[in-house]
Design a protein around this motif. Structure first.
Motif, PDB file in Angstrom:
ATOM      1  N   ASP A  86       0.826  -1.210   0.000  1.00 11.39           N
ATOM      2  CA  ASP A  86       0.000   0.000   0.000  1.00 11.39           C
ATOM      3  C   ASP A  86       0.858   1.257   0.000  1.00 11.39           C
ATOM      4  N   TYR A  87       1.935   1.237   0.778  1.00 10.43           N
ATOM      5  CA  TYR A  87       2.845   2.375   0.835  1.00 10.43           C
ATOM      6  C   TYR A  87       3.473   2.608  -0.535  1.00 10.43           C
ATOM      7  N   GLY A  88       3.887   1.526  -1.188  1.00 12.94           N
ATOM      8  CA  GLY A  88       4.507   1.646  -2.498  1.00 12.94           C
ATOM      9  C   GLY A  88       3.551   2.174  -3.552  1.00 12.94           C
ATOM     10  N   ILE A  89       2.324   1.687  -3.546  1.00 13.78           N
ATOM     11  CA  ILE A  89       1.335   2.157  -4.510  1.00 13.78           C
ATOM     12  C   ILE A  89       1.087   3.653  -4.322  1.00 13.78           C
ATOM     13  N   HIS A  90       1.026   4.089  -3.072  1.00 13.95           N
ATOM     14  CA  HIS A  90       0.755   5.503  -2.779  1.00 13.95           C
ATOM     15  C   HIS A  90       1.940   6.398  -3.129  1.00 13.95           C
ATOM     16  N   GLN A  91       3.161   5.978  -2.765  1.00 16.56           N
ATOM     17  CA  GLN A  91       4.335   6.835  -2.920  1.00 16.56           C
ATOM     18  C   GLN A  91       5.006   6.693  -4.288  1.00 16.56           C
ATOM     19  N   VAL A  92       5.016   5.477  -4.837  1.00 18.12           N
ATOM     20  CA  VAL A  92       5.809   5.199  -6.029  1.00 18.12           C
ATOM     21  C   VAL A  92       4.957   5.008  -7.279  1.00 18.12           C
ATOM     22  N   SER A  93       3.758   4.465  -7.121  1.00 17.07           N
ATOM     23  CA  SER A  93       2.843   4.189  -8.249  1.00 17.07           C
ATOM     24  C   SER A  93       3.524   3.384  -9.356  1.00 17.07           C
ATOM     25  N   PRO A  94       4.023   2.192  -9.046  1.00 13.14           N
ATOM     26  CA  PRO A  94       4.712   1.410 -10.075  1.00 13.14           C
ATOM     27  C   PRO A  94       3.794   1.006 -11.211  1.00 13.14           C
ATOM     28  N   ARG A  95       4.387   0.935 -12.365  1.00 10.26           N
ATOM     29  CA  ARG A  95       3.634   0.533 -13.559  1.00 10.26           C
ATOM     30  C   ARG A  95       3.157  -0.908 -13.433  1.00 10.26           C
ATOM     31  N   ARG A  96       3.998  -1.749 -12.846  1.00 11.66           N
ATOM     32  CA  ARG A  96       3.642  -3.147 -12.607  1.00 11.66           C
ATOM     33  C   ARG A  96       3.991  -3.493 -11.170  1.00 11.66           C
ATOM     34  N   SER A  97       3.098  -4.127 -10.475  1.00  9.41           N
ATOM     35  CA  SER A  97       3.356  -4.487  -9.083  1.00  9.41           C
ATOM     36  C   SER A  97       2.636  -5.781  -8.742  1.00  9.41           C
ATOM     37  N   ALA A  98       3.106  -6.437  -7.690  1.00  4.74           N
ATOM     38  CA  ALA A  98       2.495  -7.688  -7.242  1.00  4.74           C
ATOM     39  C   ALA A  98       2.773  -7.845  -5.748  1.00  4.74           C
ATOM     40  N   LEU A  99       1.957  -8.629  -5.100  1.00  2.00           N
ATOM     41  CA  LEU A  99       2.097  -8.913  -3.670  1.00  2.00           C
ATOM     42  C   LEU A  99       2.246 -10.411  -3.479  1.00  2.00           C
ATOM     43  N   ILE A 100       3.269 -10.824  -2.714  1.00  2.00           N
ATOM     44  CA  ILE A 100       3.471 -12.236  -2.430  1.00  2.00           C
ATOM     45  C   ILE A 100       3.486 -12.447  -0.914  1.00  2.00           C
ATOM     46  N   GLN A 101       3.296 -13.684  -0.502  1.00  2.00           N
ATOM     47  CA  GLN A 101       3.359 -14.020   0.917  1.00  2.00           C
ATOM     48  C   GLN A 101       4.646 -14.778   1.193  1.00  2.00           C
ATOM     49  N   THR A 102       5.603 -14.104   1.814  1.00  2.00           N
ATOM     50  CA  THR A 102       6.796 -14.771   2.295  1.00  2.00           C
ATOM     51  C   THR A 102       6.524 -15.271   3.715  1.00  2.00           C
ATOM     52  N   GLY A 103       7.441 -16.026   4.266  1.00  2.00           N
ATOM     53  CA  GLY A 103       7.228 -16.516   5.617  1.00  2.00           C
ATOM     54  C   GLY A 103       8.163 -17.639   5.970  1.00  2.00           C
ATOM     55  N   VAL A 104       7.848 -18.327   7.035  1.00  2.00           N
ATOM     56  CA  VAL A 104       8.664 -19.438   7.509  1.00  2.00           C
ATOM     57  C   VAL A 104       8.174 -20.738   6.880  1.00  2.00           C
TER      58      VAL A 104
END
Length: 367
Positions: A163-181
């Protein structure tokens, strides 16, 4: 869907701490899906030795270290190597981790369809760095905005980072992944409540400005009679002296993954007062071990902990002290939050799907 034998190059100049763990996690899951994985990196003081590093990655992973004398020369060598491998077709996708590696990869690779084979995960936006002056942070935002207009895809690892990136950077292409243990790291039973021994408060981090060691030290000074405090990790002696000083904090140095698991088994409260994050692996590990966590209210931390359920997300230093004292003084509360942390980790903090997620993102960007 990507080819089952696609070739992936992970790239970073920040091979230490949580970056090692998250790249190894993604590499392991991608290899399990049939991908061929290689990792290109620069060494840092906290980078594990070659043998320890190899143990963290799946068999067959090609690990390439760049060391051309100066850091600038090594970065140039890294950028040219990645550019050459992608242009020759030696790899199908490049996934850069950290801001500097992300900038290098995006600048080194020609524009057009080949540039769509580049992916970038900041693991903590550089413009959130509170150790930098305002003009430098604004400069990082400008650079990110410019590079985000290119063909590469920005891959974020937490909802608040996204959300921070979309608001501040507005990338042309973006994706969200779930990292973890790894799901196997999530403990099936709550840690045994201590009897006859002092309670233990711990953190896992480098001793550096980002991790706010002076905050941890102040909590230790205030609550040192109620628990013992351990800093799992290390850093320069001058930083340890400047930020921890004479506080009642034991610094363990860096531990192997096996040693770390043993250490976490004896922790009652996890204190993580950092200034900025992406999606902190250390905090996810603590939740997976059923350790109630007291954390600062920043990007990533607020995604890894459920406030009031598996720990507390604190607005200021005073609340960090108050919430830590609250957990230390109430065994029933610790037990309840411990149970909730393990349930939360099982549901939302494992890396089980990250291999397929990333491969699908790569294939979708280049289709």
């Amino acid at each position: 869907m990507p080819s089952p034998s696609c070739r992936i190059a992970h790239v970073t100049e920040a091979m230490g701490g949580g970056i090692v763990t998250v790249i190894a996690s993604i590499a392991r899951r991608q290899a399990a899906e049939g991908a061929n994985v290689e990792v290109h990196y620069l060494r840092r003081p906290e980078t594990p030795d070659a043998t320890s590093l190899e143990r963290q990655f799946p068999a067959g992973t090609r690990l390439v270290e760049y060391a051309s004398g100066s850091r600038a020369a090594s970065l140039l060598q890294l950028a040219l190597a990645i550019r050459g491998r992608l242009r020759r077709g030696d790899v199908d996708y490049v996934h850069a981790h950290s801001s500097i590696a992300g900038a290098l990869a995006r600048l080194a690779v020609p524009l057009g369809r080949r540039g769509r084979r580049v992916f970038y995960s900041p693991h903590g936006w550089a413009f959130l760095r509170l150790d930098l002056p305002v003009w430098a942070r604004r400069g990082f935002i400008l650079v990110e905005k410019i590079l985000a207009r290119g063909p590469a895809t920005v891959v974020l690892t937490s909802r608040s980072e996204y959300d921070y990136g979309i608001h501040q950077v507005s990338p042309r292409r973006s994706a969200l992944i779930q990292t973890g243990v790894d799901p196997g790291e999530v403990t099936d039973a709550a840690p045994e409540q201590r009897t006859g021994r002092r309670l233990r408060v711990a953190t896992i981090a480098r001793i550096c400005h980002q991790k706010a060691p002076w905050r941890f030290a102040e909590v230790a000074r205030q609550l040192g009679t109620e628990a013992e405090f351990r800093w799992i990790g290390g850093g320069p002696d001058e930083d340890r002296e400047r930020w921890i000083g004479d506080a009642p904090v034991e610094v363990t140095g860096w531990l192997s993954p096996v040693e770390l698991r043993h250490e976490l088994a004896d922790v009652d409260v996890f204190l993580f007062p950092t200034l900025w994050e992406g999606m902190p692996m250390a905090l996810m590990q603590a939740q997976a071990h059923g350790i109630p966590s007291v954390v600062s209210d920043t990007v990533g931390n607020r995604d890894a902990v459920r406030h009031g359920i598996s720990g507390y997300v604190c607005a200021d230093d005073a609340e960090l002290i108050r919430r830590t004292r609250e957990l230390l003084s109430d065994a029933t509360l610790r037990q309840r939050m411990s149970d909730a942390a393990r349930v939360w980790a099982h549901r939302s903090l494992t890396d089980e799907g990250v291999g397929r997620q990333t491969l699908d993102i790569y294939a979708g960007a280049t289709a």
